[in-house]
Design a protein around this motif. Structure first.
Motif, short mmCIF file in Angstrom:
data_model
loop_
_atom_site.label_atom_id
_atom_site.label_comp_id
_atom_site.label_asym_id
_atom_site.label_seq_id
_atom_site.Cartn_x
_atom_site.Cartn_y
_atom_site.Cartn_z
N THR A 38 0.85 -1.18 0.00
CA THR A 38 0.00 0.00 0.00
C THR A 38 0.89 1.23 0.00
OG1 THR A 38 -1.79 -1.11 1.19
CG2 THR A 38 -1.77 1.29 1.28
N ARG A 39 0.65 2.11 -0.96
CA ARG A 39 1.32 3.41 -1.00
C ARG A 39 0.27 4.46 -0.67
NH1 ARG A 39 4.95 4.25 -6.16
NH2 ARG A 39 2.98 4.00 -7.25
N TYR A 40 0.67 5.44 0.15
CA TYR A 40 -0.27 6.47 0.55
C TYR A 40 0.41 7.82 0.60
CZ TYR A 40 1.89 6.35 5.18
OH TYR A 40 2.79 6.43 6.21
N ALA A 41 -0.39 8.86 0.47
CA ALA A 41 0.09 10.24 0.63
C ALA A 41 -1.03 11.06 1.26
CB ALA A 41 0.49 10.83 -0.71
N TYR A 42 -0.68 11.74 2.35
CA TYR A 42 -1.59 12.69 2.98
C TYR A 42 -1.32 14.06 2.39
CZ TYR A 42 -2.71 9.26 6.61
OH TYR A 42 -3.13 8.15 7.29
N LEU A 43 -2.36 14.68 1.85
CA LEU A 43 -2.23 15.95 1.15
C LEU A 43 -2.70 17.11 2.01
CD1 LEU A 43 -3.79 14.74 -2.22
CD2 LEU A 43 -1.41 14.51 -1.43
N ASP A 44 -1.99 18.21 1.92
CA ASP A 44 -2.34 19.40 2.69
C ASP A 44 -3.44 20.17 1.97
OD1 ASP A 44 -2.53 21.53 4.36
OD2 ASP A 44 -0.43 22.11 4.23
N THR A 45 -4.66 19.72 2.18
CA THR A 45 -5.84 20.37 1.61
C THR A 45 -6.68 21.05 2.70
OG1 THR A 45 -7.00 18.25 1.72
CG2 THR A 45 -5.99 18.84 -0.40
N VAL A 46 -6.07 21.27 3.86
CA VAL A 46 -6.80 21.84 4.99
C VAL A 46 -7.27 23.26 4.69
CG1 VAL A 46 -6.66 22.50 7.43
CG2 VAL A 46 -5.62 20.36 6.66
N LYS A 47 -6.40 24.09 4.17
CA LYS A 47 -6.77 25.49 3.90
C LYS A 47 -7.90 25.55 2.87
CE LYS A 47 -3.28 28.00 2.98
NZ LYS A 47 -2.22 28.79 2.37
N GLN A 48 -7.82 24.71 1.84
CA GLN A 48 -8.81 24.77 0.77
C GLN A 48 -10.10 24.00 1.11
OE1 GLN A 48 -5.68 23.62 0.57
NE2 GLN A 48 -4.64 24.37 -1.25
N CYS A 49 -9.98 22.88 1.83
CA CYS A 49 -11.13 21.99 2.02
C CYS A 49 -11.51 21.76 3.49
CB CYS A 49 -10.85 20.63 1.37
SG CYS A 49 -10.42 20.76 -0.37
N GLY A 50 -10.68 22.21 4.40
CA GLY A 50 -10.99 22.04 5.82
C GLY A 50 -10.57 20.70 6.40
N ILE A 51 -9.93 19.85 5.58
CA ILE A 51 -9.53 18.53 6.06
C ILE A 51 -8.38 18.01 5.20
CG2 ILE A 51 -11.16 17.20 4.65
CD1 ILE A 51 -11.62 15.49 7.30
#
Length: 189
Positions: free
Chosen positions: A139-152
């Motif tokens: 399993t490959r994963y990446a957590y994306l910094d979408t907090v500012k744009q999407c709140g999560i």
């Protein structure tokens, strides 16, 4: 007050359906029991992880996490307990609030294509990694910094077995129990 001219145009990364809710918990056994008893979500599955390589903000880290999955009405519920290791994406949430909703995830057929779209959109990767299980699933994963744009935070996830993409659903978790990749976990009564 924002004016239309101050809105930054963000390129769409064309995610498939969001099918996962990731929740950080202080005690995974207690959480499994409560989710089973109170919300009726079960059974739970734990991957038999033999290797977990991760990078946090571009630097290699060592983390010890326990992760269990269950499926409820088309949504994968992922419970994550941080047991130790270096600072990582889960650290702040567990220390500031004791846990809670952490991210939404999308299963992608091609991690490389998904990450190409992420980079083209200028979205930063907070943490990424590779998890290898006893039966050979990767399993490959990446957590994306979408907090500012999407709140999560948003996560891209790709799981392959013998090089072929594998969906994350209850049927394939049951298969994983047979191949040695996964074990079933039940709440305590």
């Amino acid at each position: 007050m924002h004016h239309p001219t101050s809105i930054i145009k963000q390129k769409n990364i064309k995610l498939p359906a969001i099918n996962q809710l990731g929740i950080v918990v202080p005690d995974i056994d207690e959480a499994v029991t409560n989710y089973t008893r109170i919300l009726g979500i079960s059974p739970w599955f734990r991957s038999k992880t033999i290797k977990h390589e991760a990078q946090y903000r571009g630097k290699p880290i060592t983390i010890d996490v326990d992760i269990v999955l269950a499926f409820h009405k088309g949504i994968e519920i992922e419970l994550i307990q941080l047991k130790g290791g270096d600072e990582c994406i889960y650290s702040k949430l567990i220390t500031t609030s004791g846990g809670g909703l952490h991210h939404v995830g999308s299963l992608v057929l091609s991690y490389n294509q998904g990450m190409k779209r992420v980079h083209e959109a200028g979205i930063e990767v907070i943490q990424s990694g590779v998890i290898i299980t006893q039966g050979g699933a990767v399993t490959r994963y990446a957590y994306l910094d979408t907090v500012k744009q999407c709140g999560i935070i948003t996560e891209l996830i790709e799981t392959r077995l013998y090089g072929m993409p594998v969906p994350q659903n209850r049927f394939f978790m049951e298969i994983g129990c047979l191949t040695g990749d996964v074990e079933k976990v039940y709440g305590k009564e």
